[in-house]
Design a protein around this motif. Structure first.
Motif, PDB file in Angstrom:
ATOM      1  N   ARG A  36       0.857  -1.200   0.055  1.00  0.00           N
ATOM      2  CA  ARG A  36       0.133   0.154   0.076  1.00  0.00           C
ATOM      3  C   ARG A  36       0.914   1.342  -0.116  1.00  0.00           C
ATOM      4  O   ARG A  36       0.474   2.292  -0.689  1.00  0.00           O
ATOM      5  CB  ARG A  36      -0.968  -0.222   1.123  1.00  0.00           C
ATOM      6  CG  ARG A  36      -1.880  -1.276   1.290  1.00  0.00           C
ATOM      7  CD  ARG A  36      -2.987  -1.017   0.338  1.00  0.00           C
ATOM      8  NE  ARG A  36      -3.680  -2.154   0.227  1.00  0.00           N
ATOM      9  CZ  ARG A  36      -4.889  -1.973   0.960  1.00  0.00           C
ATOM     10  NH1 ARG A  36      -5.388  -1.349   1.843  1.00  0.00           N
ATOM     11  NH2 ARG A  36      -5.733  -3.281   0.923  1.00  0.00           N
ATOM     12  N   LYS A  37       2.033   1.117   0.699  1.00  0.00           N
ATOM     13  CA  LYS A  37       2.955   2.434   0.610  1.00  0.00           C
ATOM     14  C   LYS A  37       4.393   2.124   1.141  1.00  0.00           C
ATOM     15  O   LYS A  37       4.569   1.135   1.921  1.00  0.00           O
ATOM     16  CB  LYS A  37       2.186   3.446   1.816  1.00  0.00           C
ATOM     17  CG  LYS A  37       2.909   4.937   1.834  1.00  0.00           C
ATOM     18  CD  LYS A  37       2.250   5.520   2.735  1.00  0.00           C
ATOM     19  CE  LYS A  37       2.548   7.152   2.657  1.00  0.00           C
ATOM     20  NZ  LYS A  37       1.847   8.016   3.561  1.00  0.00           N
ATOM     21  N   LEU A  38       5.376   2.885   0.890  1.00  0.00           N
ATOM     22  CA  LEU A  38       6.635   2.588   1.361  1.00  0.00           C
ATOM     23  C   LEU A  38       6.974   3.896   2.184  1.00  0.00           C
ATOM     24  O   LEU A  38       6.788   5.084   1.722  1.00  0.00           O
ATOM     25  CB  LEU A  38       7.267   2.475  -0.111  1.00  0.00           C
ATOM     26  CG  LEU A  38       7.260   1.285  -0.791  1.00  0.00           C
ATOM     27  CD1 LEU A  38       8.050   1.247  -1.841  1.00  0.00           C
ATOM     28  CD2 LEU A  38       7.729   0.021   0.043  1.00  0.00           C
ATOM     29  N   ILE A  54       3.004   2.712  -6.395  1.00  0.00           N
ATOM     30  CA  ILE A  54       2.923   2.698  -5.175  1.00  0.00           C
ATOM     31  C   ILE A  54       3.439   3.968  -4.454  1.00  0.00           C
ATOM     32  O   ILE A  54       4.594   4.126  -4.583  1.00  0.00           O
ATOM     33  CB  ILE A  54       4.141   1.203  -4.662  1.00  0.00           C
ATOM     34  CG1 ILE A  54       3.647   0.072  -5.060  1.00  0.00           C
ATOM     35  CG2 ILE A  54       4.118   1.498  -3.149  1.00  0.00           C
ATOM     36  CD1 ILE A  54       4.490  -0.969  -4.811  1.00  0.00           C
ATOM     37  N   PRO A  55       2.720   4.492  -3.441  1.00  0.00           N
ATOM     38  CA  PRO A  55       3.013   5.875  -2.921  1.00  0.00           C
ATOM     39  C   PRO A  55       4.228   5.628  -2.022  1.00  0.00           C
ATOM     40  O   PRO A  55       4.605   4.508  -1.394  1.00  0.00           O
ATOM     41  CB  PRO A  55       1.778   6.152  -2.075  1.00  0.00           C
ATOM     42  CG  PRO A  55       0.781   5.362  -2.506  1.00  0.00           C
ATOM     43  CD  PRO A  55       1.551   4.122  -3.181  1.00  0.00           C
ATOM     44  N   VAL A  78      10.456   0.666   5.116  1.00  0.00           N
ATOM     45  CA  VAL A  78       9.361  -0.040   5.675  1.00  0.00           C
ATOM     46  C   VAL A  78       8.231   0.071   4.648  1.00  0.00           C
ATOM     47  O   VAL A  78       7.906   0.996   3.968  1.00  0.00           O
ATOM     48  CB  VAL A  78       8.808   0.812   6.969  1.00  0.00           C
ATOM     49  CG1 VAL A  78       7.430   0.292   7.495  1.00  0.00           C
ATOM     50  CG2 VAL A  78       9.967   0.912   7.971  1.00  0.00           C
ATOM     51  N   ALA A  79       7.490  -1.080   4.642  1.00  0.00           N
ATOM     52  CA  ALA A  79       6.335  -1.160   3.465  1.00  0.00           C
ATOM     53  C   ALA A  79       5.149  -1.451   4.341  1.00  0.00           C
ATOM     54  O   ALA A  79       4.885  -2.195   5.014  1.00  0.00           O
ATOM     55  CB  ALA A  79       6.739  -2.365   2.672  1.00  0.00           C
TER      56      ALA A  79
END
Length: 245
Positions: A36-38, A54-55, A78-79
């Motif tokens: 969802r996000k990095l 991917i944001p 971190v993902a």
């Protein structure tokens, strides 16, 4: 059904945050994983291949600390991920004539479970099967300990482990419970065909009802100077023995 199951898990537990290079890169490489996000330092971002869409939020090292457990080695990345979709045990049972399944009976420590996944990937286990209510959820701790293996080995969660063992038996798996009190050695209990290894929690071992649903009990040949092994070490040795049979 699987998608609804994932939605329920997201609502109940929130989204996991995976951290560390191996866990994050494996999540990005897994087409079934919804990243969802990095959250990345600019230095870490320069070393990653980030798929379009991917944001990315750039952070300082100190800012990343709030996304991970205290002092966790995040390596600048971190993902935020969605849990993988649920699989049924029946989805993985037809995996060849020499397949190995791994059942965990109430092994709840996320570090141990992650380490077991790493060994399961290393020795080509078909899947890891746990009881839904007595196993940790997908988390950064599990993913970090698994070192990417969480994306490689199916995690099957079942309501009743004994019924799952019966289903495995119907598919031709020989069920071997690891128990230190057994007189038989694991090497002698393994078959040349399909094997299901069943490990219990440290200290308590296999529950009686789960042991009753095994075809045989066996032990690892460890020195009498030690009463037992850590469950993740025992799993690694048992999986190696199964792979070498």
């Amino acid at each position: 059904m699987a998608k609804r199951g994932r939605a329920r898990k997201e609502a109940r537990r929130g989204l996991p945050h995976f951290y560390g290079r191996h866990a994050v890169e494996a999540a990005l490489d897994n087409p079934d994983r919804d990243v969802r996000k990095l959250f990345l330092t600019r230095e870490a971002a320069a070393t990653l291949e980030i798929p379009d869409g991917i944001p990315v939020q750039f952070c300082e090292v100190t800012d990343l600390a709030r996304h991970v457990p205290k002092d966790a080695p995040h390596q600048g990345m971190v993902a935020e991920v969605a849990p993988l979709e649920d699989l049924l045990l029946g989805d993985v049972l037809d995996a060849g004539d020499r397949a190995t399944l791994l059942f965990l009976d109430q092994v709840t420590d996320p570090h141990n479970v992650g380490a077991i996944f790493r060994s399961a990937a290393a020795f080509d286990a078909v899947a890891v099967v746990t009881q839904d209510r007595h196993a940790p959820p997908e988390s950064g701790v599990v993913a970090k300990a698994a070192s990417g293996a969480l994306e490689l080995v199916p995690w099957i969660r079942v309501v009743n482990l004994s019924r799952a063992l019966e289903e495995a038996a119907e598919a031709g798996y020989w069920r071997i419970g690891l128990a230190g009190e057994s007189d038989a050695l694991l090497a002698d209990a393994l078959t040349p065909g399909r094997n299901a290894l069943v490990l219990g929690a440290e200290g308590e071992g296999l529950r009686h009802n789960v042991g009753e649903h095994c075809d045989t009990l066996a032990k690892l040949p460890i020195s009498e100077r030690m009463e037992s092994l850590n469950v993740s070490n025992a799993a690694a040795i048992a999986l190696y023995a199964a792979a070498q049979r």
